[in-house]
Design a protein around this motif. Structure first.
Motif, PDB file in Angstrom:
ATOM      1  N   UNK A   5      50.452  36.144  69.875  1.00 24.64           N
ATOM      2  CA  UNK A   5      51.996  35.984  69.444  1.00 24.64           C
ATOM      3  C   UNK A   5      52.743  36.504  70.791  1.00 24.64           C
ATOM      4  N   UNK A   6      53.592  35.928  71.265  1.00 25.60           N
ATOM      5  CA  UNK A   6      54.609  36.014  72.454  1.00 25.60           C
ATOM      6  C   UNK A   6      55.872  36.626  71.874  1.00 25.60           C
ATOM      7  N   UNK A   7      56.342  37.815  72.688  1.00 33.47           N
ATOM      8  CA  UNK A   7      57.628  38.217  72.142  1.00 33.47           C
ATOM      9  C   UNK A   7      58.692  38.096  73.390  1.00 33.47           C
ATOM     10  N   UNK A  57      47.901  46.496  78.226  1.00 33.94           N
ATOM     11  CA  UNK A  57      47.922  46.570  79.595  1.00 33.94           C
ATOM     12  C   UNK A  57      49.520  46.720  79.681  1.00 33.94           C
ATOM     13  N   UNK A  58      49.695  47.800  80.589  1.00 32.75           N
ATOM     14  CA  UNK A  58      51.119  48.250  80.785  1.00 32.75           C
ATOM     15  C   UNK A  58      51.800  47.592  81.489  1.00 32.75           C
ATOM     16  N   UNK A  59      53.220  47.679  81.334  1.00 34.17           N
ATOM     17  CA  UNK A  59      54.121  46.859  82.336  1.00 34.17           C
ATOM     18  C   UNK A  59      54.047  47.516  83.580  1.00 34.17           C
ATOM     19  N   UNK A  60      53.960  48.808  83.800  1.00 35.75           N
ATOM     20  CA  UNK A  60      53.820  49.433  85.271  1.00 35.75           C
ATOM     21  C   UNK A  60      52.336  49.467  85.396  1.00 35.75           C
ATOM     22  N   UNK A 111      52.184  41.111  81.807  1.00 35.26           N
ATOM     23  CA  UNK A 111      51.299  41.233  82.840  1.00 35.26           C
ATOM     24  C   UNK A 111      51.470  40.228  84.101  1.00 35.26           C
ATOM     25  N   UNK A 112      52.210  39.225  83.770  1.00 36.90           N
ATOM     26  CA  UNK A 112      52.261  38.180  85.110  1.00 36.90           C
ATOM     27  C   UNK A 112      53.642  38.461  85.500  1.00 36.90           C
ATOM     28  N   UNK A 170      54.113  40.281  75.922  1.00 32.53           N
ATOM     29  CA  UNK A 170      55.623  40.246  76.320  1.00 32.53           C
ATOM     30  C   UNK A 170      55.944  39.506  77.376  1.00 32.53           C
ATOM     31  N   UNK A 171      56.833  38.653  77.495  1.00 35.31           N
ATOM     32  CA  UNK A 171      57.206  37.974  78.528  1.00 35.31           C
ATOM     33  C   UNK A 171      58.910  37.881  78.475  1.00 35.31           C
TER      34      UNK A 171
END
Ligand SMILES: Nc1ncnc2c1ncn2[C@@H]1O[C@H](COP(=O)(O)OP(=O)(O)OP(=O)(O)O)[C@@H](O)[C@H]1O
Ligand SMILES: [Mg+2]
Lengths: 264, 283
Positions: free
Chosen positions: B56-58, B101-104, B181-182, B211-212
């Motif tokens: 699932x993408x948010x 997997x953190x944003x930072x 993550x990207x 999340x993207x």
């Protein structure tokens, strides 16, 4: 690259040669019947050099060097151990840190020289009064850095480690401890330097051995050559220790992108 | 570590109704107290589910509360109201079943890339030698076999993300939380990484919350795309199943007419909802 460093070395040697040259001329060539640097006050480079050689040849110096080194190392080890322990404790117990904060600042603000006589009174004229003096200096440097190191752990790194499933003990070992150590090592030059300052100042103010004692004794009889020889050996000693610290630091802080953060 | 059973990678993307719920957010609301005074309602009561094996993408505008929702799901942040269920169990404390997997950047800077990956196993009692070996394998899978001995500051932003991915995946968590993550990657590398992720995911089909900012990326990778409105009081304003066949190629799928139809549909709805949100806010 090599040529550049050779050139640098040549320039550095040149500075020494010029300085010693001025000293030599000033102290041994009369200008208009007067010595620019009278021997009584400034000695001569040759005398100082001969004295240094004599100290080493006679073997007299080794005992003093050994004593100073011992005091320095003891002060460093004890001060660091205390700083690490208390630094950690305070960082994990904000209430205790808050309660003791003004007192820590107060004690740290105190010029250490005034403590020397008290330590001699308590611990005698042997090495321990000097070690104690060094400890009071080293402790605070290490304490502040470790405290900072634990406090400054990135919250994201911490959360990540938690999510990984680390227990409190593992967090200590893999996150808090390396962070604190890196801060401590970044102040290694300062703390080792302070340990040495404590030892030498202590010796200077009252003792029967060590580099500080050697200089003090020479001063007592206006033996300027002896004072200069002592100072020369002391600076060489400091340089060697500093170089060793640099080696240790390079090994331990490979993971650090930028130069270490200094303290004080 | 036992290997999770490999499932058929070309299984149709729509999950059967019977699949267990991996994550359920039930009326989760998050408010932040800002410097002890003002209260900021970041996320309005939100409910949604991620089934086992579902990707699932948010998607939502910056600052809408995507990271906040992941933090809540990870158990790092307590919701002000509502609760989280993980495999049917109410979450209290950290969510041990998920990898995050953190944003930072979250690597330990004092460990090499390899050690950073290996520690994730060592922490759970795997002997060091075995952990290192497994870590080496994972470094290879994320394409960093030659960078094992590097420290974080000696890696690029994208390489760090990949080490982070290996660090999370090596534990084989049943739920994977990924926060942009990207993010720091160029469009080309994003697609390569997208395919890498799809490949790894196909091996054991974890439940993924991804999340993207990038709607196209979301459609290309997921089984479902959840759209959030702008904050404050952000909420879910769209929940779109993506019935594109798997396995997919994150780059080529974008040329598929079905992809375009989906993209247009979601985009239209998104625009409409966002406009509505603004109108409501203006009233
Ligand atoms: N600790 C905090 N204290 C106060 N407000 C916060 C805190 N953390 C987040 N917020 C607010 O909550 C909202 C959501 O933040 P969040 O980080 O979840 O956004 P996001 O959707 O992940 O954004 P981005 O796409 O930029 O990463 C933002 O408006 C932010 O200002
Ligand atoms: Mg975010």
């Amino acid at each position: 690259m090599r040529a550049a460093s050779l050139k640098l070395l040549a320039l550095q040697v040149l500075v020494a040669v010029v300085a010693i040259g001025i000293w030599h001329v000033g102290s041994s060539v009369p200008i208009a019947g007067k010595y620019f640097l009278p021997e009584f006050f400034f000695s001569t480079p040759l005398d100082v050099f001969q004295r240094v050689v004599k100290l080493f040849v006679s073997g007299e110096i080794w005992r003093h060097l050994w004593i100073t080194l011992t005091e320095t190392l003891l002060a460093f080890v004890i001060g660091s151990a205390g700083g690490v322990a208390i630094g950690f404790w305070f960082a994990r117990q904000p209430l205790i840190a808050a309660v003791f904060d003004p007192y820590v600042k107060m004690v740290n603000a105190l010029p250490r020289v005034v403590l020397a006589p008290i330590f001699m009174l308590w611990l005698g004229l042997g090495i321990w009064s000097k070690v104690a003096l060094g400890v009071t200096l080293v402790f605070f440097v290490v304490f502040f850095n470790v405290y900072q190191g634990v406090k400054e752990v990135s919250p994201v790194v911490l959360s990540n480690a938690r999510m990984m499933g680390m227990t409190e003990r593992q967090l200590f070992r893999h996150v808090y401890w390396p962070s604190a150590l890196s801060w401590m090592f970044s102040s290694l030059h300062t703390s080792v330097g302070f340990a040495l300052v404590g030892a030498v100042v202590g010796e200077y103010l009252g003792s029967a051995a060590g580099l500080g004692y050697l200089i003090h004794e020479a001063e007592g009889v206006f033996d300027v050559t002896g004072v200069f020889a002592g100072m020369f050996i002391l600076s060489a000693f400091v340089l060697v220790i500093d170089w060793l610290v640099t080696l240790v630091e390079r090994r331990l802080l490979v993971w650090r992108p930028q130069a270490a953060v200094g303290q004080t | 570590m036992e290997m999770a059973a490999r499932r058929e990678p070309s299984r149709p993307s729509a999950e059967p109704e019977s699949a267990a719920t991996a994550v359920r957010l039930d009326g989760v609301k998050v408010s932040f107290v800002i410097r002890g005074a003002a209260v900021f309602d970041a996320v309005a009561p939100t409910s949604f589910e991620v089934r086992e094996g579902e990707f699932v993408s948010i998607v939502g505008p910056t600052g809408c509360g995507k990271s906040t929702l992941l933090n809540v799901t990870a158990g790092l942040l307590k919701p002000s109201a509502g609760h989280v269920e993980i495999f049917g169990e109410r979450l209290a404390g950290l969510n041990r079943k998920s990898g995050y997997l953190f944003q930072q950047d979250a690597l330990m800077p004092w460990k090499t890339a390899l050690d950073n990956v290996a520690i994730a196993l060592e922490v759970h009692g795997t002997p060091r030698k075995e952990a290192l070996e497994a870590a080496r394998g994972w470094m290879g899978r994320v394409g960093l076999a030659r960078f094992c001995e590097r420290y974080a500051h000696e890696l690029s932003g994208g390489q760090r993300k990949r080490v982070g991915l290996a660090q999370v995946l090596i534990r084989r968590p049943r739920i994977l939380l990924m926060d942009e993550p990207f993010g720091p990657l160029d469009a080309q590398t994003r697609q390569i990484m997208g395919n890498l992720l799809l490949g790894l995911w196909a091996e054991d089909r974890k439940a993924v919350m991804f999340v993207t900012h990038d709607l196209e990326e979301a459609i290309a990778l997921s089984d479902r795309v959840v759209i959030m409105s702008a904050g404050p009081d952000a909420r879910v304003i769209g929940d779109h199943p993506i019935d594109l066949a798997r396995p997919r190629d994150a780059a080529e799928i974008r040329l598929d007419p079905k992809f375009h139809a989906l993209h247009k549909r979601i985009w239209d709805q998104l625009r409409e909802e966002v406009a509505k949100t603004y109108e409501e806010g203006a009233r």
